[in-house]
Design a protein around this motif. Sequence first.
Motif, PDB file in Angstrom:
ATOM      1  N   VAL A  10      36.774  43.267  36.827  1.00 42.21           N
ATOM      2  CA  VAL A  10      37.782  44.309  36.995  1.00 42.21           C
ATOM      3  C   VAL A  10      37.868  44.602  38.486  1.00 42.21           C
ATOM      4  N   GLU A  11      38.954  44.125  39.097  1.00 37.01           N
ATOM      5  CA  GLU A  11      39.111  44.174  40.555  1.00 37.01           C
ATOM      6  C   GLU A  11      40.597  44.202  40.896  1.00 37.01           C
ATOM      7  N   ASP A  12      41.016  45.115  41.755  1.00 38.08           N
ATOM      8  CA  ASP A  12      42.434  45.227  42.113  1.00 38.08           C
ATOM      9  C   ASP A  12      42.781  44.562  43.443  1.00 38.08           C
ATOM     10  N   ASP A  13      41.812  44.117  44.202  1.00 34.13           N
ATOM     11  CA  ASP A  13      42.070  43.422  45.462  1.00 34.13           C
ATOM     12  C   ASP A  13      42.201  41.925  45.161  1.00 34.13           C
ATOM     13  N   ASP A  14      43.403  41.380  45.317  1.00 30.00           N
ATOM     14  CA  ASP A  14      43.666  39.988  44.940  1.00 30.00           C
ATOM     15  C   ASP A  14      42.772  38.992  45.676  1.00 30.00           C
ATOM     16  N   TYR A  15      42.603  39.177  46.982  1.00 29.11           N
ATOM     17  CA  TYR A  15      41.785  38.241  47.753  1.00 29.11           C
ATOM     18  C   TYR A  15      40.340  38.252  47.267  1.00 29.11           C
ATOM     19  N   LYS A  16      39.772  39.435  47.120  1.00 32.25           N
ATOM     20  CA  LYS A  16      38.391  39.557  46.647  1.00 32.25           C
ATOM     21  C   LYS A  16      38.260  38.965  45.239  1.00 32.25           C
ATOM     22  N   ALA A  17      39.223  39.258  44.366  1.00 32.60           N
ATOM     23  CA  ALA A  17      39.186  38.735  42.994  1.00 32.60           C
ATOM     24  C   ALA A  17      39.191  37.204  42.996  1.00 32.60           C
ATOM     25  N   LYS A  18      40.019  36.600  43.846  1.00 30.06           N
ATOM     26  CA  LYS A  18      40.082  35.131  43.917  1.00 30.06           C
ATOM     27  C   LYS A  18      38.770  34.544  44.417  1.00 30.06           C
ATOM     28  N   GLN A  19      38.164  35.179  45.417  1.00 29.49           N
ATOM     29  CA  GLN A  19      36.898  34.688  45.959  1.00 29.49           C
ATOM     30  C   GLN A  19      35.768  34.790  44.929  1.00 29.49           C
ATOM     31  N   VAL A  20      35.688  35.912  44.242  1.00 31.56           N
ATOM     32  CA  VAL A  20      34.647  36.096  43.222  1.00 31.56           C
ATOM     33  C   VAL A  20      34.870  35.125  42.071  1.00 31.56           C
ATOM     34  N   LYS A  21      36.116  34.998  41.617  1.00 32.41           N
ATOM     35  CA  LYS A  21      36.438  34.080  40.516  1.00 32.41           C
ATOM     36  C   LYS A  21      36.071  32.643  40.889  1.00 32.41           C
ATOM     37  N   LYS A  22      36.450  32.229  42.089  1.00 32.55           N
ATOM     38  CA  LYS A  22      36.136  30.870  42.551  1.00 32.55           C
ATOM     39  C   LYS A  22      34.625  30.630  42.541  1.00 32.55           C
ATOM     40  N   TYR A  23      33.864  31.601  43.021  1.00 37.38           N
ATOM     41  CA  TYR A  23      32.410  31.449  43.062  1.00 37.38           C
ATOM     42  C   TYR A  23      31.814  31.415  41.649  1.00 37.38           C
ATOM     43  N   ILE A  24      32.206  32.348  40.804  1.00 36.42           N
ATOM     44  CA  ILE A  24      31.670  32.402  39.431  1.00 36.42           C
ATOM     45  C   ILE A  24      31.998  31.115  38.676  1.00 36.42           C
ATOM     46  N   GLU A  25      33.202  30.614  38.843  1.00 31.81           N
ATOM     47  CA  GLU A  25      33.589  29.374  38.164  1.00 31.81           C
ATOM     48  C   GLU A  25      32.864  28.168  38.743  1.00 31.81           C
ATOM     49  N   SER A  26      32.489  28.213  40.031  1.00 29.34           N
ATOM     50  CA  SER A  26      31.713  27.114  40.622  1.00 29.34           C
ATOM     51  C   SER A  26      30.315  27.022  40.014  1.00 29.34           C
ATOM     52  N   LEU A  27      29.865  28.115  39.401  1.00 27.67           N
ATOM     53  CA  LEU A  27      28.565  28.134  38.721  1.00 27.67           C
ATOM     54  C   LEU A  27      28.676  27.669  37.265  1.00 27.67           C
ATOM     55  N   GLY A  28      29.896  27.299  36.847  1.00 28.79           N
ATOM     56  CA  GLY A  28      30.105  26.798  35.495  1.00 28.79           C
ATOM     57  C   GLY A  28      30.496  27.863  34.492  1.00 28.79           C
ATOM     58  N   ASN A  29      30.867  29.042  34.975  1.00 32.36           N
ATOM     59  CA  ASN A  29      31.268  30.135  34.088  1.00 32.36           C
ATOM     60  C   ASN A  29      32.789  30.252  34.040  1.00 32.36           C
ATOM     61  N   GLU A  30      33.260  30.969  33.039  1.00 35.56           N
ATOM     62  CA  GLU A  30      34.674  31.294  32.914  1.00 35.56           C
ATOM     63  C   GLU A  30      34.819  32.774  33.269  1.00 35.56           C
ATOM     64  N   LEU A  31      35.887  33.148  33.988  1.00 36.75           N
ATOM     65  CA  LEU A  31      36.050  34.541  34.402  1.00 36.75           C
ATOM     66  C   LEU A  31      37.499  34.975  34.248  1.00 36.75           C
ATOM     67  N   GLU A  32      37.698  36.036  33.503  1.00 29.24           N
ATOM     68  CA  GLU A  32      39.007  36.667  33.323  1.00 29.24           C
ATOM     69  C   GLU A  32      39.086  37.836  34.295  1.00 29.24           C
ATOM     70  N   VAL A  33      40.180  37.944  35.046  1.00 35.12           N
ATOM     71  CA  VAL A  33      40.341  39.018  36.033  1.00 35.12           C
ATOM     72  C   VAL A  33      41.370  40.024  35.538  1.00 35.12           C
ATOM     73  N   LYS A  34      41.016  41.285  35.595  1.00 37.48           N
ATOM     74  CA  LYS A  34      41.917  42.387  35.270  1.00 37.48           C
ATOM     75  C   LYS A  34      41.916  43.351  36.442  1.00 37.48           C
ATOM     76  N   GLY A  35      43.076  44.005  36.687  1.00 36.19           N
ATOM     77  CA  GLY A  35      43.237  44.788  37.900  1.00 36.19           C
ATOM     78  C   GLY A  35      43.184  46.288  37.770  1.00 36.19           C
ATOM     79  N   SER A  36      42.782  46.812  36.595  1.00 31.26           N
ATOM     80  CA  SER A  36      42.753  48.263  36.433  1.00 31.26           C
ATOM     81  C   SER A  36      41.735  48.678  35.373  1.00 31.26           C
ATOM     82  N   PHE A  37      41.481  49.977  35.325  1.00 32.51           N
ATOM     83  CA  PHE A  37      40.580  50.530  34.307  1.00 32.51           C
ATOM     84  C   PHE A  37      41.089  50.176  32.909  1.00 32.51           C
ATOM     85  N   LYS A  38      42.357  50.474  32.650  1.00 29.55           N
ATOM     86  CA  LYS A  38      42.922  50.281  31.311  1.00 29.55           C
ATOM     87  C   LYS A  38      42.885  48.815  30.867  1.00 29.55           C
TER      88      LYS A  38
END
Length: 147
Positions: free
Chosen positions: A6-34
């Motif tokens: 859960v992250e609203d900063d697009d750049y940060k979300a892309k960097q975290v997603k790229k890293y998590i997926e490089s570890l062999g995980n799947e990551l869904e990104v959402k941009g708000s509390f709701k």
Amino acid sequence: MYGVLVEDDDYKAKQVKKYIESLGNELEVKGSFKSGMAQIVKSNPDFVLLDMSIPSFEVSNMHPSSRNRKFGGRDILVEMKRKNIVVPAIVITQYNVFGEEEKSLEELDGELEKEFDGLYRGIVFYNASVLDWQEHLKRLLYEERYN
């Protein structure tokens, strides 16, 4: 493993997603509390990554603006605890001071650890120009903090 970020900063979300997926995980990104809370409830993830400051809902034509939650990551932890969703949660933040009270990263970490024992894994200080956040995140994600 499958996780929700859960992250609203697009750049940060892309960097975290790229890293998590490089570890062999799947990551869904959402941009708000709701939207983040809805995804967590719907998908039953293996882990949750939270920004501390997030909007209440995602901005759209229906909602042209959204109130920012200074402790939105904590609010999601409250909801997870209330709904008995026991999934390891890690906070990833770019800030080292929070709220009007100016809580330090260490103070916030201690409070979250006490309040969400067994759910909260720790806090990672994200800095786009320094990559040590990656090793810290990996350690928290794979290391069993609670025995």
